[in-house]
Design an enzyme around this catalytic site. Structure first.
Site, PDB file in Angstrom:
ATOM      1  N   GLY A  23       0.785  -1.222   0.000  1.00 43.55           N
ATOM      2  CA  GLY A  23       0.000   0.000   0.000  1.00 43.55           C
ATOM      3  C   GLY A  23       0.812   1.264   0.000  1.00 43.55           C
ATOM      4  O   GLY A  23       0.304   2.309   0.382  1.00 43.55           O
ATOM      5  N   ASP A 130      -8.874   6.494   3.038  1.00 44.06           N
ATOM      6  CA  ASP A 130      -7.870   7.189   3.840  1.00 44.06           C
ATOM      7  C   ASP A 130      -7.343   8.416   3.112  1.00 44.06           C
ATOM      8  O   ASP A 130      -7.272   8.467   1.893  1.00 44.06           O
ATOM      9  CB  ASP A 130      -6.701   6.252   4.154  1.00 44.06           C
ATOM     10  CG  ASP A 130      -6.201   5.532   2.914  1.00 44.06           C
ATOM     11  OD1 ASP A 130      -7.010   4.826   2.290  1.00 44.06           O
ATOM     12  OD2 ASP A 130      -5.021   5.690   2.545  1.00 44.06           O
ATOM     13  N   ASP A 131      -6.964   9.422   3.886  1.00 45.36           N
ATOM     14  CA  ASP A 131      -6.322  10.638   3.389  1.00 45.36           C
ATOM     15  C   ASP A 131      -7.086  11.307   2.268  1.00 45.36           C
ATOM     16  O   ASP A 131      -6.555  11.558   1.191  1.00 45.36           O
ATOM     17  CB  ASP A 131      -4.892  10.331   2.936  1.00 45.36           C
ATOM     18  CG  ASP A 131      -4.021   9.975   4.114  1.00 45.36           C
ATOM     19  OD1 ASP A 131      -4.204  10.563   5.180  1.00 45.36           O
ATOM     20  OD2 ASP A 131      -3.171   9.082   3.956  1.00 45.36           O
ATOM     21  N   TYR A 174      -8.171   7.086  10.707  1.00 48.54           N
ATOM     22  CA  TYR A 174      -7.589   5.738  10.804  1.00 48.54           C
ATOM     23  C   TYR A 174      -6.627   5.561  11.968  1.00 48.54           C
ATOM     24  O   TYR A 174      -6.032   4.510  12.132  1.00 48.54           O
ATOM     25  CB  TYR A 174      -6.882   5.374   9.495  1.00 48.54           C
ATOM     26  CG  TYR A 174      -5.911   6.441   9.016  1.00 48.54           C
ATOM     27  CD1 TYR A 174      -4.656   6.582   9.584  1.00 48.54           C
ATOM     28  CD2 TYR A 174      -6.278   7.319   8.008  1.00 48.54           C
ATOM     29  CE1 TYR A 174      -3.782   7.544   9.163  1.00 48.54           C
ATOM     30  CE2 TYR A 174      -5.408   8.289   7.572  1.00 48.54           C
ATOM     31  CZ  TYR A 174      -4.151   8.400   8.144  1.00 48.54           C
ATOM     32  OH  TYR A 174      -3.285   9.380   7.724  1.00 48.54           O
ATOM     33  N   TRP A 233      -3.424  -2.027  10.424  1.00 52.28           N
ATOM     34  CA  TRP A 233      -2.615  -1.695   9.245  1.00 52.28           C
ATOM     35  C   TRP A 233      -1.325  -1.117   9.816  1.00 52.28           C
ATOM     36  O   TRP A 233      -1.278   0.034  10.238  1.00 52.28           O
ATOM     37  CB  TRP A 233      -3.352  -0.668   8.394  1.00 52.28           C
ATOM     38  CG  TRP A 233      -2.631  -0.267   7.145  1.00 52.28           C
ATOM     39  CD1 TRP A 233      -1.349   0.158   7.018  1.00 52.28           C
ATOM     40  CD2 TRP A 233      -3.191  -0.254   5.823  1.00 52.28           C
ATOM     41  NE1 TRP A 233      -1.060   0.437   5.726  1.00 52.28           N
ATOM     42  CE2 TRP A 233      -2.161   0.202   4.963  1.00 52.28           C
ATOM     43  CE3 TRP A 233      -4.435  -0.556   5.291  1.00 52.28           C
ATOM     44  CZ2 TRP A 233      -2.358   0.344   3.590  1.00 52.28           C
ATOM     45  CZ3 TRP A 233      -4.627  -0.410   3.936  1.00 52.28           C
ATOM     46  CH2 TRP A 233      -3.600   0.032   3.092  1.00 52.28           C
ATOM     47  N   ASN A 235       2.225   0.362   9.948  1.00 52.52           N
ATOM     48  CA  ASN A 235       3.195   1.131   9.159  1.00 52.52           C
ATOM     49  C   ASN A 235       4.582   1.174   9.790  1.00 52.52           C
ATOM     50  O   ASN A 235       5.392   2.023   9.419  1.00 52.52           O
ATOM     51  CB  ASN A 235       2.692   2.563   8.992  1.00 52.52           C
ATOM     52  CG  ASN A 235       1.499   2.648   8.070  1.00 52.52           C
ATOM     53  OD1 ASN A 235       1.487   2.066   6.992  1.00 52.52           O
ATOM     54  ND2 ASN A 235       0.467   3.364   8.494  1.00 52.52           N
ATOM     55  N   ASN A 268       2.496  -2.938   6.252  1.00 53.52           N
ATOM     56  CA  ASN A 268       2.762  -2.152   5.045  1.00 53.52           C
ATOM     57  C   ASN A 268       4.253  -1.826   5.069  1.00 53.52           C
ATOM     58  O   ASN A 268       4.668  -0.870   5.704  1.00 53.52           O
ATOM     59  CB  ASN A 268       1.921  -0.871   5.072  1.00 53.52           C
ATOM     60  CG  ASN A 268       2.192   0.005   3.879  1.00 53.52           C
ATOM     61  OD1 ASN A 268       2.370  -0.470   2.767  1.00 53.52           O
ATOM     62  ND2 ASN A 268       2.226   1.317   4.103  1.00 53.52           N
TER      63      ASN A 268
END
Length: 1048
Positions: A23, A130-131, A174, A233, A235, A268
């Site tokens: 992603g 998202d974003d 998120y 998720w 990061n 991710n």
């Protein structure tokens, strides 16, 4: 999910999702890499892959478009390959940038797109919101109560339409810092929890976009709000927000005891596929465990680590073998993953080719296609321009953790300024993001069809154009804790404004030659692609003068070389592999007037010696003194060019985690800082403890520098060229910085500095400055606040700052960075030879002088520096190898000349300086000019066989007092003077900048407050070169000379 005993992982994890999400923002993985990933996921017991590459053609930018037959075949093959390995292939789509939620046509388009993918065999889907701008269109406001209701409506309808398959949703809010006003009070999150189908899983990144830790409290809080356990998720290892960092550390900061509380974890990871063995493998190891290692084995602070270190400066991090099967210890997991990663380097693979972007011609009255505006970074990229969900004045209960060291706002502001670069400024408080955000076209790729081709489809309308004016309104203030990374900083998407200039030769001679006949000439370039492009300035080609004039000038003047440019035809943002633009000397601009120096200061010297007095030199440590020591478990029969497990352990420690440097990296940081702050302790001679300890640490630092170079060399010899291409730029970057630091330490070893040096050897704002380390390690700030990682932290320790442009890496180089070291008397002949070979516009000047006067140019240009101020002269040598030195406990060893295959390494460049130019000229008149007048009597000018250039050189010595000098205004503020020259071609194009930076650091250590150089007004390349090192134009003199100066 029902909870059970942690000792029964099989029952509690039957439905636990564990896998990878592709992603990130940048070059997508290839089809072959994804298929290789599926095999590894199966091998490690993981079960899901989420297809969500932000720059893939029809995932986000053109989400409405159906796949072609060719694309469908490739996507079907991926889905089939995943199924064959027992891996769930989850197809994700990101329509949130421009979808109209109330439009039935839009919903039908979305259904049609996902229906097509379902026909390929996909049984799991995800919608990513998202974003994106949280404001609805006017049409949507007429239908939906809120933004959350709009997303819930569309998601539930799509889920039902597809037959209720496995489904995931990434919300707009998120993480905790994006929740408005808090997690518990967020109307958006509560709406998702109550209205979204319970069969749909919701993704969550934790307290922050990149969360250092995940706690039971924060998971329980979001579970209560969402009415379901989240899919994390993660990061932690994402690196697309910083071109200079890659993360090879283990999965940590999350206890396996969280597993029963979660629906799953999807990592991710790094943009570079082959760099993700450690992150993914250690996540799999973590998911197979049910307990964390005991607290006393996990929570070890950096200072305790250093206390436990071995002689090599490594913390003994071996894990006791008594750990149970289901107990997770990140260092144990790291070592096991390294053992599995090591064979990958021996698998023959070819590197990916450069990304090719089409260059369509515009014909007739057709307008060029409208470029896609920058796509807002997503949670997948660990970045956000979303600020409406940010709130630093309120804190959710999940954030209530043990007290963490904090710093005040002014410190963080200074930190942001230090870590930001000229061309990629980080948005900070009180800075309008609109002023910083300069949209550039974003290349979109089609990785399903080609790993290198960029899509430019004129027939497809750009769906994102409307947002440029209506959906990109941003507030004028953004909390530092949620600082976004600007679009221009995205990894591998660096926009090139022109051709990339690569100078293979820098010939800078701040000498004392005067006549117009010695002005610099540029040879007219025959090909347009070879021209040097200067910002808003067109290169000028000077008319070639007659009589073979030599490039010398009266006042200390910089001579321009003959430069060989690398043609960059059709350069576009993705015209090179992403790693090649990844890492070099840190892209950092530091403020000389910034806050206090590091905390490790030595007491001021109370010696009766004056500050002018020069300290006796100590015996320097040469690279040849370092030999290759066997490492643990290394068989002496193994090829010395093969990587071993300890090499990879060092590599992982040097590129560890967003909030933590590995122990070996910390050792380098602390040793260099200690060596510079305690350099004055070399003043005592003999066997004094201070001197012995300094030399011991100096030897250890040199040992680790050589070990790092050895890793780079072995990586370069690996059969897996794909893996090498992804890692080499980061390693080369670090080696270049270490070469710079090592060169400075070798200069310190000479002891030619004043006793008060400690006050002049510290960077302005560094790892050791108050608040820096605490903020870095606390996890309270997003990691993009700290740009560049360990490489940048090391670079900031030098007392001289310069723009990252001057030290930016060009496409990956095969050889290691050149070595910088102090000049020695044995180097005189080589230095004079270099001067002779370059003083004629970068070329040899032998034909300008008769055989008996070949020494004239060097005696005029460089010999005065070598004779009168040798302690401020440095050279670059091309050893083309690494030399390891044994650790030494005392300073009794004698220096040896470094050798390569029994021969001394070739010197390819030099840089010289003086602390005060006026005093330098006076010293020449007393101690140098008389000797030269005797050696070259004025009668020589009457010889018929002398060229005009030779006659001018002879007259220079006899008319020295009347030569033009720099204006008084320049010398008062910038008294120091420098000269530099590097041979062409140079295999290390960044060597000139590194050489000058090291010399500038030496000047700063001497207490110099300013330095100047002189160049020809037409030399645009050198003007840019010096500008990137912090020089500005101070004055212009006669004969077209420009005086560039820099203050410290």
């Amino acid at each position: 999910m029902t909870e059970s005993s942690p000792d029964e992982p099989s029952s509690s994890r039957k439905d636990f999702i564990c896998g990878v999400v592709e992603g990130f923002y940048g070059r997508p993985w290839t089809t072959e890499q994804r298929k290789d990933l599926f095999q590894k996921l199966k091998k490690w017991g993981m079960d899901m892959y989420v297809y969500a590459p932000k720059d893939d053609y029809k995932h986000r930018a053109y989400w409405r478009e159906l796949y072609t037959v060719e694309e469908a075949e490739h996507l079907t093959s991926l889905i089939t390959a995943a199924k064959a390995q027992g891996i769930v292939f989850c197809y994700a789509l990101s329509p949130g940038l421009d979808i109209t939620y109330s439009s039935q046509k839009e919903i039908t388009t979305l259904k049609r797109k996902l229906e097509q993918v379902s026909q390929f065999g996909c049984t799991c889907f995800a919608l990513l919101f998202d974003d994106i701008e949280p404001e609805m269109s006017e049409a949507d406001k007429q239908i939906f109560q809120s933004f959350a209701h709009a997303q819930v409506s569309v998601t539930n309808e799509i889920h039902q339409h597809l037959g209720c398959p496995r489904f995931l949703l990434c919300p707009t809010q998120y993480c905790s810092t994006r929740a408005v006003p808090t997690v518990n009070s967020s109307e958006y999150l509560n709406t998702l929890g109550t209205k979204l189908s319970q069969q749909i899983d919701i993704m969550w990144t934790g307290p922050k976009v990149i969360s250092k830790t995940l706690t039971t409290e924060c998971i329980e809080e979001i579970t209560q709000v969402l009415r379901r356990p989240p899919v994390i998720w993660d990061n932690l290892h994402a690196n697309d927000y910083d071109q200079k960092r890659i993360f090879l550390g283990p999965y940590c900061g999350r206890s396996p005891e969280l597993i029963p509380l979660l629906r799953g974890v999807l990592t991710n990871p790094n943009c570079e596929y082959n760099a993700n063995m450690i992150p993914i493998r250690t996540l799999a190891h973590w998911a197979s465990c049910s307990l964390d290692a005991p607290a006393h084995m996990e929570a070890v602070s950096w200072d305790i680590k250093l206390e436990r270190e071995s002689e090599q400066g490594v913390c003994e991090d071996e894990v006791p073998l008594t750990l149970g099967k289901h107990v997770y210890h990140h260092r144990q997991a790291l070592r096991q993953a390294i053992n599995e990663w090591l064979p990958e380097f021996s698998i023959p693979k070819t590197a990916q080719g450069p990304v090719i972007k089409p260059q369509p011609t515009v014909t007739g009255n057709l307008l060029p296609p409208v470029p896609i505006i920058p796509i807002l970074p997503s949670v997948n990229t660990c970045m956000s321009l979303m600020t409406a969900t940010s709130n630093t004045s309120t804190t959710s209960t999940a954030d209530m953790a043990p007290a963490i060291p904090t710093v005040n706002t002014s410190q963080l502001q200074a930190l942001a300024e230090v870590c930001s670069s000229n061309d990629r400024p980080i948005l900070s408080t009180r800075v309008s993001p609109i002023e910083t955000l300069n949209p550039v076209p974003n290349p979109v790729m089609n990785s399903l069809v080609s790993p290198t081709k960029v899509i430019l489809n004129e027939s497809i309308p750009n769906p994102i154009i409307p947002i440029a004016s209506s959906n990109m309104s941003l507030p004028s203030e953004i909390p530092v804790s949620t600082l976004p990374v600007p679009i221009l900083g995205l990894k591998a998407l660096e926009e090139s404004s022109g051709k990339i200039d690569k100078s293979d030769n820098v010939c800078i001679s701040d000498s004392v030659l005067e006549s117009d006949s010695f002005e610099m000439k540029k040879e007219k370039e025959s090909d347009e692609s070879d021209q040097i492009i200067v910002d808003d300035v067109e290169p000028q080609v000077e008319e070639q003068q007659r009589n073979g004039d030599m490039s010398v000038g009266d006042t200390p003047q910089t001579l321009s070389p003959s430069r060989i440019s690398i043609p960059e035809v059709g350069v576009e943002p993705l015209d090179v592999d992403p790693p090649s633009t990844a890492a070099t000397d840190p892209d950092v601009v530091m403020n000389d007037n910034m806050s206090e120096n590091g905390s490790m200061q030595v007491e001021p010297s109370h010696s009766p010696l004056s500050t002018d007095m020069i300290i006796e030199p100590a015996d320097p440590i040469e690279p040849s003194d370092v030999v290759d020591e066997p490492v643990d478990n290394e068989d002496s029969s193994i090829d010395t060019n093969c990587l071993v497990a300890d090499d990879l352990l060092l590599l992982c420690d040097l590129f560890y985690l967003p909030f933590e440097h590995g122990s070996r990296g910390l050792r380098m940081l602390h040793d260099f800082n200690w060596l510079t702050t305690h350099a004055a302790s070399m003043l005592p001679r003999g066997s004094k403890p201070e001197t012995s300890e300094w030399r011991r640490r100096r030897s250890r630092f040199a040992w680790w520098v050589c070990r790092t170079r050895r890793v780079a060399r072995r990586l370069g010899a690996a059969a897996n060229r794909e893996l090498h291409a992804e890692l080499a730029p980061y390693v080369w970057d670090l080696c270049a910085v270490l070469a710079l630091l090592d060169g400075f330490l070798r200069w310190l070893e000479l002891g030619k500095f004043p006793p008060n040096i400690a006050a002049n050897t510290q960077g302005s704002y560094t790892w050791f400055s108050k608040g820096w380390r605490e903020a870095f390690e606390s996890g309270c700030q997003e990691p993009w606040v700290f740009r560049g990682g360990l490489t940048a932290d090391l670079r900031r320790l030098l007392p001289v700052e310069c723009s990252g442009d001057a030290l930016r890496q060009l496409p990956a180089l095969a050889a290691l960075p050149l070595t910088v070291r102090p000049y020695t008397a044995a180097d005189e002949e080589a230095v004079c030879t270099i001067c002779h070979k370059t003083c004629r516009d970068g070329s040899d000047c032998s034909d300008l002088f008769p055989a008996d006067l070949q020494t004239l140019p060097a005696d005029r240009l460089v010999a005065p520096f070598l004779t009168l101020t040798p302690e401020l002269c440095m050279v670059i040598e091309d050893d083309d190898n690494d030399h390891e030195t044994p650790l030494q406990d005392d300073g009794e060893d004698k220096p040896r000349q470094p050798t390569l295959n029994g021969m001394k390494p070739e010197i390819v460049g030099y840089a010289c300086a003086v602390l005060n130019s006026k005093e330098f000229y006076k010293r020449q008149e007393i101690a140098w000019i008389p000797e030269m007048c005797t050696k070259y009597p004025e009668e020589l000018t009457e010889r018929d066989d002398l060229s005009q250039a030779a006659k001018e050189c002879v007259r220079h010595f006899h008319q020295f007092g009347g030569c033009e000098r720099a204006p008084d205004a320049v010398t008062r503020a910038h008294p120091a003077l420098l000269t530099c020259c590097v041979l062409a071609p140079c295999r290390d194009p960044l060597a000139p900048a590194r050489l000058l930076t090291c010399l500038l650091a030496a000047l700063r250590a001497h207490g110099a407050n300013g330095v100047h150089a002189c160049i020809n007004a037409t030399d645009h390349y050198l003007h840019q070169f010096y500008s990137k090192l912090g020089f500005v134009e101070a004055a212009r003199g006669a004969g077209g000379r420009v005086y560039l100066a820099r203050s410290f």
